[in-house]
Write a protein that holds these residues in place. Sequence first.
Motif, mmCIF file in Angstrom:
data_model
loop_
_atom_site.group_PDB
_atom_site.id
_atom_site.type_symbol
_atom_site.label_atom_id
_atom_site.label_comp_id
_atom_site.label_asym_id
_atom_site.label_seq_id
_atom_site.Cartn_x
_atom_site.Cartn_y
_atom_site.Cartn_z
ATOM 1 N N ILE A 218 4.153 2.935 2.588
ATOM 2 C CA ILE A 218 2.752 3.027 2.242
ATOM 3 C C ILE A 218 2.352 1.594 2.098
ATOM 4 N N GLY A 219 1.022 1.344 2.043
ATOM 5 C CA GLY A 219 0.338 0.218 1.943
ATOM 6 C C GLY A 219 0.137 -0.228 0.628
ATOM 7 N N ILE A 220 -0.943 -0.937 0.121
ATOM 8 C CA ILE A 220 -0.848 -1.533 -1.092
ATOM 9 C C ILE A 220 -1.516 -0.595 -2.370
ATOM 10 N N GLU A 221 -2.062 0.464 -1.844
ATOM 11 C CA GLU A 221 -2.206 1.873 -2.544
ATOM 12 C C GLU A 221 -3.453 1.214 -3.795
ATOM 13 N N GLY A 222 -4.363 0.926 -3.393
ATOM 14 C CA GLY A 222 -5.455 0.396 -4.403
ATOM 15 C C GLY A 222 -4.921 -0.548 -5.441
ATOM 16 N N ARG A 223 -4.095 -1.383 -4.931
ATOM 17 C CA ARG A 223 -3.805 -2.555 -5.817
ATOM 18 C C ARG A 223 -4.102 -3.861 -5.063
ATOM 19 N N ALA A 286 -1.720 -4.052 10.158
ATOM 20 C CA ALA A 286 -3.011 -3.859 10.822
ATOM 21 C C ALA A 286 -3.158 -2.529 10.851
ATOM 22 N N ALA A 287 -4.552 -1.915 11.453
ATOM 23 C CA ALA A 287 -4.744 -0.599 11.346
ATOM 24 C C ALA A 287 -4.083 0.259 12.378
ATOM 25 N N ALA A 288 -3.822 1.355 12.380
ATOM 26 C CA ALA A 288 -3.273 2.241 13.486
ATOM 27 C C ALA A 288 -3.347 3.692 13.315
ATOM 28 N N GLU A 289 -2.984 4.342 14.322
ATOM 29 C CA GLU A 289 -3.287 5.812 14.210
ATOM 30 C C GLU A 289 -2.002 6.630 14.129
ATOM 31 N N LEU A 290 -1.873 7.070 13.053
ATOM 32 C CA LEU A 290 -0.453 7.950 12.899
ATOM 33 C C LEU A 290 -0.800 9.443 12.781
ATOM 34 N N ASN A 291 -0.012 10.272 13.595
ATOM 35 C CA ASN A 291 -0.303 11.665 13.836
ATOM 36 C C ASN A 291 -1.685 11.921 13.827
ATOM 37 N N GLY A 292 -2.699 11.327 14.525
ATOM 38 C CA GLY A 292 -3.905 11.634 14.986
ATOM 39 C C GLY A 292 -4.926 11.220 13.791
ATOM 40 N N ARG A 293 -4.290 10.335 12.793
ATOM 41 C CA ARG A 293 -5.238 9.985 11.755
ATOM 42 C C ARG A 293 -5.251 8.462 11.695
ATOM 43 N N LYS A 294 -6.584 8.025 11.522
ATOM 44 C CA LYS A 294 -6.803 6.587 11.424
ATOM 45 C C LYS A 294 -6.456 6.087 10.152
ATOM 46 N N ILE A 295 -5.545 4.956 10.234
ATOM 47 C CA ILE A 295 -5.032 4.241 8.878
ATOM 48 C C ILE A 295 -5.503 2.837 8.805
ATOM 49 N N PRO A 296 -6.480 2.575 7.898
ATOM 50 C CA PRO A 296 -6.993 1.238 7.788
ATOM 51 C C PRO A 296 -5.914 0.194 7.435
ATOM 52 N N GLY A 297 -6.100 -1.052 8.232
ATOM 53 C CA GLY A 297 -5.455 -2.240 8.174
ATOM 54 C C GLY A 297 -5.451 -2.742 6.770
ATOM 55 N N TYR A 298 -4.911 -4.070 6.371
ATOM 56 C CA TYR A 298 -4.682 -4.524 5.170
ATOM 57 C C TYR A 298 -5.888 -5.157 4.561
ATOM 58 N N ALA A 300 -9.086 -4.159 5.270
ATOM 59 C CA ALA A 300 -9.952 -3.174 5.184
ATOM 60 C C ALA A 300 -9.828 -2.564 3.625
ATOM 61 N N GLU A 301 -8.654 -2.851 3.078
ATOM 62 C CA GLU A 301 -8.207 -2.313 1.799
ATOM 63 C C GLU A 301 -9.126 -2.520 0.538
ATOM 64 N N PRO A 302 -9.362 -1.838 -0.437
ATOM 65 C CA PRO A 302 -10.491 -2.284 -1.199
ATOM 66 C C PRO A 302 -9.850 -3.272 -2.237
ATOM 67 N N GLY A 303 -10.729 -4.574 -2.466
ATOM 68 C CA GLY A 303 -10.086 -5.718 -3.347
ATOM 69 C C GLY A 303 -9.519 -6.472 -2.577
ATOM 70 N N VAL A 304 -9.322 -6.582 -1.141
ATOM 71 C CA VAL A 304 -8.534 -7.678 -0.261
ATOM 72 C C VAL A 304 -9.871 -8.296 0.349
ATOM 73 N N ARG A 305 -9.840 -9.460 0.583
ATOM 74 C CA ARG A 305 -10.828 -10.452 1.258
ATOM 75 C C ARG A 305 -10.561 -9.983 2.782
ATOM 76 N N PRO A 306 -11.757 -10.012 3.507
ATOM 77 C CA PRO A 306 -11.809 -9.607 4.884
ATOM 78 C C PRO A 306 -10.991 -10.549 5.608
ATOM 79 N N ASP A 307 -10.945 -11.629 5.298
ATOM 80 C CA ASP A 307 -10.379 -12.926 5.997
ATOM 81 C C ASP A 307 -8.833 -13.145 5.596
ATOM 82 N N SER A 308 -8.363 -12.135 4.458
ATOM 83 C CA SER A 308 -7.186 -12.543 3.823
ATOM 84 C C SER A 308 -6.286 -13.095 4.747
ATOM 85 N N LEU A 309 -5.438 -14.025 4.333
ATOM 86 C CA LEU A 309 -4.191 -14.246 5.116
ATOM 87 C C LEU A 309 -2.960 -14.189 4.402
ATOM 88 N N THR A 310 -3.068 -13.046 3.444
ATOM 89 C CA THR A 310 -1.923 -12.662 2.379
ATOM 90 C C THR A 310 -0.921 -12.153 3.175
#
Length: 479
Positions: A218-223, A286-298, A300-310
């Motif tokens: 899973i990604g960072i799940e809202g954190r 990074a973003a990917a498509e899994l089972n036909g579903r588009k999953i955003p990359g890190y 694009a997660e809420p709370g993350v800086r768009p140019d984040s190097l974390t």
Amino acid sequence: MRNQTAKLDLIILGASGNLARMKIFPALFALFSQGLLPPEARFYGLARRSLSQEEFREQIMRHLTCRYTPEHSCAVHIERFLAACRYCRGDYRSPDGFAELGSLLRPDRNRLFYLALPPEIFPAAAANAAGLAQNGTDGAWTRVVLEKPFGRDRASSDRLNRELLRQFSEEQLYRIDHYLGKEMVQNLIVLRFANQIFKPLWNSRYIRCVKIDWQENIGIEGRGDYFDHYGIIRDVIQNHLLQLVTLIAMREPATLTADAVRDRKLEVLRAMETVALGDLVLGQYAAAELNGRKIPGYTAEPGVRPDSLTPTFARLRLRIGNDDWREVPFIIRAGKALAEKKSEIRVVFRNPESNIFCTRDRCPPANELIIRIQPDEGIQFNIVSKTPGLKMRLQTKELDLSYDTAFADTVIPEAYESLLLDVINGEKALFIRKDELEAAWDIFTPVLHEIETAQIKPEPYAFGSSGPEAAREGICNNE
Ligand code: BG6
């Protein structure tokens, strides 16, 4: 049944947060339903939100499970547990916020404060909690449980400790690393020191490398707000996974007392070299498509800086500069948004120098001991065996102690159940001592600063993949 006679008021600061709802209250209920908490224990929740007692209890109830008691009697336990839970609204930073709580706490009870709060609030909340501490006159104790992150580097961790130690003694502080409460992690010391067979083999003469593989699918799940400020090294490697290394590498303690065990772990941490930038691969999902579903990359997660190097992935090599381990790399690989969820330790033994089964260009594969922490807890030993048949053919097979079958009738406790019971009983072996924390930060602080100053760009990897390309080749001391 332990501790039946002690009297307890347990106070959770941050009572409406995820940690409290998902982990702490369910763990307390698990202990309560087994009769492991003092009778008449009460549970107070403090948070800023305005909640009625019913809403608070409703929030708690949603995550309680009946793992230890049959469904029919569980309802009675739930009812009694909720009746012992009480909510107070208050601001953690102001003494007034603790006034109502203070008026409810009972005078002759032990007081356990659980700071389930973001670390920037720790000092103020601890100061207010200290205002409600027992003065010890009737023998009642006050203890404080803290959750990581304990700072972002050595200097901020020291600052935090100084502030906390102004209010409480080191003896009163319980720094939680919940990995130490996991069943299989508690079994490491047993596996190593209760089984004679491993003792003589447990050093660089017989072990080629140790790999620790930690993956989440899973990604960072809202954190985002938290994670983007910390990254994977601070989130799980400097604490959870480093603790596993200490348990694998430490010498046998003289006794099982808290300080004997923690002294041994500290020896390992102090013998460890600081991590070198050249020994590190960093990645970010990074973003990917899994089972036909588009999953955003890190980014694009809420709370993350768009140019984040974390980094959300890291692979690194740890080196322990003592006689036991000088030649043995400890390789840690940890990442979010990978293909599967697992945590395991793999101890890879050396190939023998001579072996009657070696041909001119090939020897049988090395033995491996695999400790599966989760999911599917177990211990597996890979051995070379003769394939049944008329020819002499060899293959690797597993001796497998799978908890599912070996302990089929046993409920495996959650880490928090075990740790909370230890706090109540004053057992500190599974909690991080200040000097351990300092040594752990010393190993990582220089490289963390270097990464940030040089603005090192993590290598992208697709969500759900096996991580960055550069981290795929093996680095286990190939012989
Ligand atoms: C926490 C980290 O300490 O541990 C999380 O902050 C991580 O990012 C979690 O997901 C993993 O814990 P567990 O018990 O699910 O392996």
